[in-house]
Design an enzyme around this catalytic site. Structure first.
Site, short mmCIF file in Angstrom:
data_model
loop_
_atom_site.label_atom_id
_atom_site.label_comp_id
_atom_site.label_asym_id
_atom_site.label_seq_id
_atom_site.Cartn_x
_atom_site.Cartn_y
_atom_site.Cartn_z
N ASP A 141 0.86 -1.18 0.00
CA ASP A 141 0.00 0.00 0.00
C ASP A 141 0.90 1.23 0.00
O ASP A 141 1.79 1.36 0.85
CB ASP A 141 -0.88 -0.03 1.26
CG ASP A 141 -1.90 1.09 1.31
OD1 ASP A 141 -1.63 2.19 0.77
OD2 ASP A 141 -2.96 0.88 1.90
N ASP A 177 -5.22 6.84 -9.60
CA ASP A 177 -6.66 7.00 -9.37
C ASP A 177 -6.94 8.45 -8.97
O ASP A 177 -6.33 8.94 -8.02
CB ASP A 177 -7.10 6.04 -8.26
CG ASP A 177 -8.61 5.91 -8.16
OD1 ASP A 177 -9.32 6.92 -8.37
OD2 ASP A 177 -9.09 4.80 -7.84
N LYS A 214 -13.98 12.67 -5.53
CA LYS A 214 -14.79 13.24 -4.45
C LYS A 214 -13.90 13.93 -3.42
O LYS A 214 -12.86 13.41 -3.03
CB LYS A 214 -15.62 12.15 -3.79
CG LYS A 214 -16.67 11.54 -4.71
CD LYS A 214 -17.50 10.49 -4.01
CE LYS A 214 -18.54 9.90 -4.96
NZ LYS A 214 -19.37 8.85 -4.32
N ASP A 242 -4.39 11.80 -17.36
CA ASP A 242 -5.31 12.34 -18.36
C ASP A 242 -6.45 13.09 -17.68
O ASP A 242 -7.31 13.64 -18.36
CB ASP A 242 -5.90 11.20 -19.20
CG ASP A 242 -6.87 10.35 -18.41
OD1 ASP A 242 -6.51 9.93 -17.28
OD2 ASP A 242 -7.99 10.11 -18.87
N THR A 250 2.41 4.43 -21.13
CA THR A 250 1.86 3.31 -20.37
C THR A 250 0.66 2.74 -21.12
O THR A 250 0.17 3.34 -22.09
CB THR A 250 1.40 3.75 -18.97
OG1 THR A 250 0.19 4.49 -19.08
CG2 THR A 250 2.46 4.61 -18.28
N TYR A 305 -2.36 2.58 -19.99
CA TYR A 305 -3.46 3.53 -19.79
C TYR A 305 -3.29 4.76 -20.67
O TYR A 305 -4.26 5.30 -21.20
CB TYR A 305 -3.54 3.94 -18.32
CG TYR A 305 -3.90 2.82 -17.39
CD1 TYR A 305 -5.21 2.34 -17.30
CD2 TYR A 305 -2.94 2.22 -16.59
CE1 TYR A 305 -5.54 1.30 -16.45
CE2 TYR A 305 -3.26 1.18 -15.74
CZ TYR A 305 -4.56 0.73 -15.67
OH TYR A 305 -4.89 -0.31 -14.82
N GLU A 306 -2.06 5.20 -20.83
CA GLU A 306 -1.77 6.37 -21.66
C GLU A 306 -2.20 6.13 -23.11
O GLU A 306 -2.81 6.99 -23.74
CB GLU A 306 -0.28 6.69 -21.58
CG GLU A 306 0.13 7.97 -22.27
CD GLU A 306 1.56 8.35 -21.96
OE1 GLU A 306 2.07 9.28 -22.61
OE2 GLU A 306 2.18 7.73 -21.07
#
Length: 210
Positions: free
Chosen positions: A95, A117, A121, A153, A190, A192-193
């Site tokens: 973690d 992430d 909120k 992003d 990456t 995700y990129e």
């Protein structure tokens, strides 16, 4: 990106204890996890491992530690390391809240945060990897003047990070509002990129030091 649970994950990771530290054997002794004593760079949140393994191939004189909490994700990274026989990449199942306990102060030469992430909120702000609780730990483990690099992003997270790092007193070395517009040759995309950019999302980058 949703990852299916793998009931055999921990057994697999135990079989590869020479690559991934699941028992925190190398807590405050990370250099002994590597074959060679070299500058240490850390990626917090490894994704599927393309970024850290590509970096390791291009920079064999640097040791890379990937920090990841999800056992199902870290398996993918282990597979890449094994397939490419990389000696300068190691992983820890950890973690990120405890990174300052695992790594000794003044031992890290660079930290990468890639597509973390966003926790949009307000009540979840403390979970963002650019919140002060994390910055304090980064400041402790980084050597003086060494950088933190952040890509996302998510415009909201980027703006929050700019504001928070500035308020913390960090020095900005580079800020890009559209990384893929005249993309630097050294940039490693990456998973995700690639996905987010392919969907038309702008990629933001900043580099800063304490």
């Amino acid at each position: 990106m949703r990852i299916r649970n793998k009931p055999w994950a921990m057994d697999y990771l135990k079989e590869h204890s020479h690559i991934v530290d699941i028992t925190h054997t190398y807590k405050q002794n990370i250099h002994d996890f590597f074959d060679e004593e070299q500058p240490l760079h850390i990626e917090i949140g490894t994704g599927m491992g393309t970024f850290i393994t590509e970096l390791a191939k291009k920079n064999p004189d640097i040791n890379y530690l990937g920090v990841e909490l999800d056992k199902n994700i870290i398996i993918r990274v282990v597979e890449k390391i094994v397939e490419q026989d990389l000696k300068n990449v190691r992983l820890v199942l950890l973690d990120a809240n405890f990174i300052g306990e695992y790594i000794l102060p003044d031992t890290v030469s660079k930290i990468y945060l890639n597509f973390s992430d966003p926790w949009p909120k307000t009540r979840h702000a403390k979970r963002r990897l650019t919140h002060n609780t994390f910055l304090t730990q980064y400041e402790s483990i980084l050597k003086s003047g060494c950088p933190l690099q952040f890509k996302t992003d998510n415009r909201g997270l980027f703006e929050y990070s700019l504001q928070n790092l500035n308020a913390y007193g960090m020095k900005f070395e580079e800020v890009r509002l559209d990384l893929h517009d005249d993309e630097p040759e050294a940039n490693i995309r990456t998973e995700y990129e690639e996905k987010f950019s392919g969907n038309g999302n702008r990629i933001y980058l900043l580099k800063a030091s304490f």
